[in-house]
Design a protein around this motif. Structure first.
Motif, short mmCIF file in Angstrom:
data_model
loop_
_atom_site.label_atom_id
_atom_site.label_comp_id
_atom_site.label_asym_id
_atom_site.label_seq_id
_atom_site.Cartn_x
_atom_site.Cartn_y
_atom_site.Cartn_z
N VAL A 5 13.42 33.55 46.47
CA VAL A 5 14.39 34.37 45.99
C VAL A 5 13.75 35.39 45.14
O VAL A 5 12.67 35.23 44.55
CB VAL A 5 14.92 33.46 44.60
CG1 VAL A 5 16.15 34.44 43.99
CG2 VAL A 5 15.58 32.29 45.49
N THR A 6 14.14 36.78 45.73
CA THR A 6 13.51 37.97 45.27
C THR A 6 14.23 38.50 43.80
O THR A 6 13.79 39.21 43.27
CB THR A 6 13.25 39.16 46.29
OG1 THR A 6 14.70 39.21 46.87
CG2 THR A 6 12.39 38.21 47.33
N HIS A 61 26.98 34.21 46.82
CA HIS A 61 26.82 35.08 48.06
C HIS A 61 25.25 35.43 48.23
O HIS A 61 24.85 35.74 46.94
CB HIS A 61 27.58 36.51 47.72
CG HIS A 61 27.35 37.47 48.75
ND1 HIS A 61 27.51 38.84 48.70
CD2 HIS A 61 26.87 37.54 49.95
CE1 HIS A 61 27.32 39.56 49.51
NE2 HIS A 61 26.87 38.96 50.34
N LEU A 62 24.97 35.02 49.14
CA LEU A 62 23.45 35.40 49.29
C LEU A 62 23.10 36.39 50.19
O LEU A 62 23.72 36.55 51.43
CB LEU A 62 22.59 34.18 49.66
CG LEU A 62 22.97 32.88 48.94
CD1 LEU A 62 23.85 31.82 49.32
CD2 LEU A 62 21.40 32.08 49.01
N MET A 63 22.14 37.29 50.19
CA MET A 63 21.69 38.28 51.18
C MET A 63 20.39 38.47 51.36
O MET A 63 19.65 38.42 50.28
CB MET A 63 22.27 39.78 50.31
CG MET A 63 22.41 40.89 51.60
SD MET A 63 23.11 42.22 51.07
CE MET A 63 24.65 41.75 51.34
N HIS A 64 19.85 38.83 52.48
CA HIS A 64 18.40 38.85 52.75
C HIS A 64 18.00 40.50 52.62
O HIS A 64 18.55 41.23 52.94
CB HIS A 64 18.21 38.39 54.23
CG HIS A 64 19.10 39.25 55.12
ND1 HIS A 64 20.48 39.21 55.29
CD2 HIS A 64 18.84 40.11 56.23
CE1 HIS A 64 21.12 39.79 56.24
NE2 HIS A 64 20.07 40.42 56.71
N THR A 88 19.44 37.35 46.21
CA THR A 88 18.75 38.16 47.31
C THR A 88 17.49 37.32 47.77
O THR A 88 16.90 36.81 46.70
CB THR A 88 18.16 39.45 46.76
OG1 THR A 88 19.33 40.11 46.22
CG2 THR A 88 17.69 40.42 47.80
N THR A 89 17.37 37.20 49.00
CA THR A 89 16.25 36.25 49.60
C THR A 89 15.16 36.94 50.08
O THR A 89 15.33 38.37 50.85
CB THR A 89 16.84 35.27 50.27
OG1 THR A 89 17.59 35.81 51.59
CG2 THR A 89 17.94 34.56 49.73
N ARG A 160 15.72 31.59 39.58
CA ARG A 160 14.92 32.86 39.00
C ARG A 160 14.23 33.61 40.37
O ARG A 160 13.99 32.89 41.13
CB ARG A 160 13.81 32.48 38.26
CG ARG A 160 14.39 31.75 36.78
CD ARG A 160 13.15 31.29 35.99
NE ARG A 160 13.86 30.82 34.79
CZ ARG A 160 13.88 29.52 34.73
NH1 ARG A 160 13.89 28.60 35.45
NH2 ARG A 160 14.53 28.86 33.61
N PRO A 161 13.94 34.93 40.09
CA PRO A 161 13.14 35.43 41.26
C PRO A 161 11.82 34.79 41.45
O PRO A 161 11.08 34.39 40.16
CB PRO A 161 13.14 36.65 40.46
CG PRO A 161 14.43 37.16 39.70
CD PRO A 161 14.45 35.67 39.19
N GLY A 162 11.60 34.65 42.41
CA GLY A 162 9.90 33.89 42.60
C GLY A 162 10.24 32.51 43.17
O GLY A 162 9.46 32.06 43.72
#
Length: 180
Positions: A5-6, A61-64, A88-89, A160-162
């Motif tokens: 996860v970014t 909603h997930l986006m790369h 965001t991945t 969380r991010p990371g």
């Protein structure tokens, strides 16, 4: 490559973009806590207008992030949350997943993939010409949607991010994603 996860984003009000957060909490059967699109039934305005009793297959909603880098080379500046995504991945080919794939996010949260996001004209209001970059046609004429995927929360938890992402493919044949 490790999938992570970014960024995470949410917004309690209807708006195209979503501000980044330090974390989001996913609620089983509902979506992102405090996000305007959370709920058992549809929350997207166009879908509510058609039938407000439809199940909400678009809770998350997930986006790369790789898409953002590609768009940048075409002259667009898109950052996490700008296109309304919640997560965001990086390092996972979201668009190649099968319907029913379980995405384990961090230690607890699980999102079941339901389909592709069907982007609308709001993307061009954000940056003119962007819609043509995220929706196109394959050589055989079929529509290709690249603006992320949608899912429902099957197990809640904080993301969380990371955080690592692990994809658990469903049993049976691959079912290509269609827009939901």
């Amino acid at each position: 490559m490790n999938s992570t996860v970014t960024a995470v984003s949410s917004n309690g009000e209807y708006s195209f973009t979503k501000p980044n957060r330090d974390s989001v909490r996913l609620l089983a059967g509902l979506g992102v806590e405090g996000d305007v699109h959370a709920g058992v039934t549809v929350k997207h305005r166009s879908r509510v207008a058609k039938d407000p009793t439809q199940p909400n297959l678009r809770q998350v909603h997930l986006m790369h992030q790789e898409l953002f880098a590609e768009l940048r080379t075409a002259g667009f500046e898109v950052m996490p949350g700008d296109l309304g995504e919640n997560i965001t991945t990086s390092g996972i080919d979201l668009l190649a997943l099968s319907v029913g794939t379980l995405l384990h996010l961090g230690d607890e949260a699980v999102v079941e993939v339901t389909g592709l996001r069907n982007p609308c004209l709001q993307i061009d209001r954000f940056q003119e010409g962007l819609l043509k970059r995220v929706v196109g046609r394959a050589a055989d004429g079929t529509v290709v949607r690249r603006a992320g995927i949608m899912g429902v929360v099957t197990a809640g938890g904080t993301v969380r991010p990371g955080d690592p992402i692990r994809a658990e493919l469903p049993v049976g044949p691959h079912r290509p994603l269609e827009y939901v």
